[in-house]
Design a protein around this motif. Structure first.
Motif, PDB file in Angstrom:
ATOM      1  N   GLN A 121      -4.523 -37.933  94.618  1.00  0.00           N
ATOM      2  CA  GLN A 121      -4.207 -36.745  93.844  1.00  0.00           C
ATOM      3  C   GLN A 121      -5.094 -36.606  92.607  1.00  0.00           C
ATOM      4  O   GLN A 121      -4.933 -35.694  91.828  1.00  0.00           O
ATOM      5  N   GLY A 122      -5.997 -37.578  92.445  1.00  0.00           N
ATOM      6  CA  GLY A 122      -6.925 -37.512  91.320  1.00  0.00           C
ATOM      7  C   GLY A 122      -6.314 -37.988  90.020  1.00  0.00           C
ATOM      8  O   GLY A 122      -6.797 -37.648  88.949  1.00  0.00           O
ATOM      9  N   GLY A 123      -5.255 -38.793  90.101  1.00  0.00           N
ATOM     10  CA  GLY A 123      -4.555 -39.227  88.903  1.00  0.00           C
ATOM     11  C   GLY A 123      -4.732 -40.621  88.530  1.00  0.00           C
ATOM     12  O   GLY A 123      -5.420 -41.464  88.699  1.00  0.00           O
ATOM     13  N   MET A 145       3.487 -50.752  95.201  1.00  0.00           N
ATOM     14  CA  MET A 145       2.567 -50.431  94.099  1.00  0.00           C
ATOM     15  C   MET A 145       1.194 -50.045  94.650  1.00  0.00           C
ATOM     16  O   MET A 145       0.538 -49.148  94.113  1.00  0.00           O
ATOM     17  N   ARG A 146       0.751 -50.709  95.719  1.00  0.00           N
ATOM     18  CA  ARG A 146      -0.515 -50.325  96.365  1.00  0.00           C
ATOM     19  C   ARG A 146      -0.425 -48.903  96.911  1.00  0.00           C
ATOM     20  O   ARG A 146      -1.369 -48.113  96.783  1.00  0.00           O
ATOM     21  N   ALA A 147       0.713 -48.557  97.493  1.00  0.00           N
ATOM     22  CA  ALA A 147       0.909 -47.206  98.021  1.00  0.00           C
ATOM     23  C   ALA A 147       0.869 -46.184  96.890  1.00  0.00           C
ATOM     24  O   ALA A 147       0.260 -45.123  97.029  1.00  0.00           O
ATOM     25  N   ASP A 202      -2.701 -45.671  95.822  1.00  0.00           N
ATOM     26  CA  ASP A 202      -3.417 -44.829  96.781  1.00  0.00           C
ATOM     27  C   ASP A 202      -3.033 -43.365  96.636  1.00  0.00           C
ATOM     28  O   ASP A 202      -3.877 -42.479  96.696  1.00  0.00           O
ATOM     29  N   LEU A 203      -1.743 -43.117  96.435  1.00  0.00           N
ATOM     30  CA  LEU A 203      -1.270 -41.748  96.280  1.00  0.00           C
ATOM     31  C   LEU A 203      -1.828 -41.112  95.009  1.00  0.00           C
ATOM     32  O   LEU A 203      -2.292 -39.966  95.020  1.00  0.00           O
ATOM     33  N   LEU A 204      -1.827 -41.867  93.915  1.00  0.00           N
ATOM     34  CA  LEU A 204      -2.373 -41.345  92.664  1.00  0.00           C
ATOM     35  C   LEU A 204      -3.877 -41.093  92.759  1.00  0.00           C
ATOM     36  O   LEU A 204      -4.381 -40.101  92.256  1.00  0.00           O
TER      37      LEU A 204
END
Length: 177
Positions: free
Chosen positions: A175-177, A165-167, A170-172
């Motif tokens: 990506q600005g999400g 969930m932390r990953a 970070d990914l979101l």
């Protein structure tokens, strides 16, 4: 991790095969047909298990009492506990739920962990992609994976649903999400 490499740098397929990068959003190409790629075409490297795992995991011996495991989990605020044999090889995994069931079954009497642990154990390498961890956990209905460089003989970490969930966070965010 973002690579700070000039966009006009050209890399041959032989070099590309050794880099952990994705190409065109489809992952690293398995059958490279062109003779070279521009760095500007690449995305960031894959997210690896080592980037999100909890290192130096707390473990417990398979012959220990389940009450000791519950105390250890409480002390370290854990939900999953790798179980090892006398040589330190991962032989099982315990969850808090397993231990709660054991407490009901044993009615506070001693009971060894090897009677309630989950086996066999699936491990994952620290350099594996997070997507591989998600696949293994989803297919095996697991909430964590011990991380080992040698198939369970030397534990180097553990990756849990919380780490994934932390990953995702970070990914979101990236990506600005």
């Amino acid at each position: 991790m973002i690579l700070d490499i000039p966009a006009d740098l050209v890399v041959t397929p032989a070099v590309l095969a050794h880099l952990p990068v994705s190409f065109g959003g489809q992952g690293r190409p398995d059958n490279i047909q062109a003779t070279e790629y521009s760095i500007a075409q690449w995305e960031d490297p894959f997210m690896q298990v080592r980037d999100y795992m909890s290192g130096t995991p707390v473990t417990i011996n398979a012959s220990a009492d389940y009450q000791d495991a519950l105390e250890l989990m409480d002390q370290h605020h854990m939900h999953h506990l790798p179980v090892t044999d006398d040589q330190g090889v991962v032989v099982g995994i315990l969850s808090r739920h397993d231990l709660q069931l054991a407490a009901r079954y044993f009615h506070e009497h001693p009971g060894e962990i090897n009677e309630v642990m989950h086996t066999p154990v699936t491990t994952i390498a620290p350099e594996a992609e997070l997507a591989d961890a998600v696949d293994a956990m989803t297919k095996g209905y697991m909430r964590c994976l011990p991380v080992s460089e040698d198939g369970g003989h030397q534990l180097v970490g553990i990756i849990t649903e919380t780490d994934l969930m932390r990953a995702l966070r970070d990914l979101l965010a990236k990506q600005g999400g």
